[in-house]
Design an enzyme around this catalytic site. Sequence first.
Site, PDB file in Angstrom:
ATOM      1  NE  ARG A 196     -62.705  30.578  36.198  1.00 16.57           N
ATOM      2  CZ  ARG A 196     -62.175  31.728  36.600  1.00 16.57           C
ATOM      3  NH1 ARG A 196     -62.918  32.611  37.244  1.00 16.57           N
ATOM      4  NH2 ARG A 196     -60.910  32.004  36.364  1.00 16.57           N
ATOM      5  CE1 TYR A 200     -58.320  35.151  29.240  1.00  8.67           C
ATOM      6  CE2 TYR A 200     -57.783  37.486  29.245  1.00  8.67           C
ATOM      7  CZ  TYR A 200     -58.468  36.408  29.787  1.00  8.67           C
ATOM      8  OH  TYR A 200     -59.289  36.590  30.859  1.00  8.67           O
ATOM      9  CG  ASN A 203     -65.272  36.935  29.703  1.00 12.64           C
ATOM     10  OD1 ASN A 203     -64.992  37.748  28.846  1.00 12.64           O
ATOM     11  ND2 ASN A 203     -64.697  36.946  30.901  1.00 12.64           N
ATOM     12  CG  HIS A 208     -60.339  37.345  26.676  1.00 14.61           C
ATOM     13  ND1 HIS A 208     -60.975  36.454  27.522  1.00 14.61           N
ATOM     14  CD2 HIS A 208     -60.450  38.567  27.280  1.00 14.61           C
ATOM     15  CE1 HIS A 208     -61.433  37.109  28.583  1.00 14.61           C
ATOM     16  NE2 HIS A 208     -61.131  38.393  28.449  1.00 14.61           N
ATOM     17  CB  CYS A 228     -62.471  43.249  27.809  1.00  9.76           C
ATOM     18  SG  CYS A 228     -61.242  42.098  28.478  1.00  9.76           S
TER      19      CYS A 228
END
Length: 422
Positions: free
Chosen positions: A90, A244, A144, A194, A164
Amino acid sequence: MKLTVVGGGSTYTPELIDGFARLRDTLPVTELALVDPDTERLELVGGLARRIFAKQGHPGLVTTTSDLDAGVDGADAVLLQLRVGGQAARQRDETWPLECGCVGQETTGAGGLAKALRTVPVVLDIAERVRRSSPRAWIIDFTNPVGIVTRALLQAGHRAVGLCNVAIGFQRKFAKLLGADPGAVHLDHVGLNHLTWERGVRLGGPDGEDVLPRLLAEHGDAIADDLRLPRAVLDRLGVVPSYYLRYFYAHDEVVRESATRPPRAAEVAEMERRLLEMYADPALDEKPELLAGRGGAFYSEAAVDLAASLLGSGSGPRPQVVNTYNDGTLPFLPDDAVIEAQAAVDSSGASPLAIPELDPLHAGLISHVSAYEDLALEAALRGGRDRVFKALLAHPLVGQYATADGLTDRLIAHNREHLAWA
């Protein structure tokens, strides 16, 4: 009823456990199996899970295993919440795109594509093993990028629904601002995972009064602050975009900010270290307050509601925001695109509710990102530098061939160990 959580060693898991314990009448779990290859983390989380169940008087059995096949055997539902490559991957996703002047984020833009390439093959392997041992099990995907992963599962014929927590987070925030019961707040939520907008906030159900104009008039400053967008933008749009959307509406501003502060992954890694220390305390028998900063707020309530509906333990079909096939709901998208919207959910699956015609401002961006997701899934399933390049070139946050080339080289270099074809 047996539920299995793949990625059960996640620091998220106590949030889920707390929901299972509190909402046991909605979802009567008899066995909760936590599966994770990291046995040290798994035992810490499993121990806390047992203490939470015991404190709240839940009679269910909590089991832990690093054997995926054993963990999913006999499951009625399997929740996926894994992170291939961990927080280290990440952190890379949040940094190397900045070298090309692009947003570095784990689910959006080039970093989101990297996560999809790492994740889709792993999730499909897990799903095949679920199908062999428990062919009627539902797969609930919280991993995700949810839209791309859910589409991969559905295309492969799995009984899957994506989940989500963005929508339930808005529902709870709006209910608090309105002084209303959360169950009375219905969102006109639409888009892709998102990439969503709240086009209406209705009290009492889908046909109730739309109080979004009142929310924006009375609480617009607070909502804008949460989204880190100017109040004037919300007033001009007349809707509430998910946070987002800031990566799209304020891309260059986000890139400049990201160059001056540590990546979110570093903050999360430190938080996880502290959480795991807390989980090791045998006196801890509830989720700690620190967990609220980890993300995933209200995930447990959303997961319980969805699992209860899919497994027939709820009160019949009712609207829930999920990720599922478009099936003609948005006429400008293919039927097999995966959208995030209100759907009627029961033991047969999720059926999106009708959506009034969208403003071109929203429909255009949805179409653009959905086309990128097509190419991203193709790259995840078949590999190859050219497929990665085409997906990046198609993304509205990239869109230039030189930038896409530079991102492609970096994506492959930073993820080679996770890409069988590289």
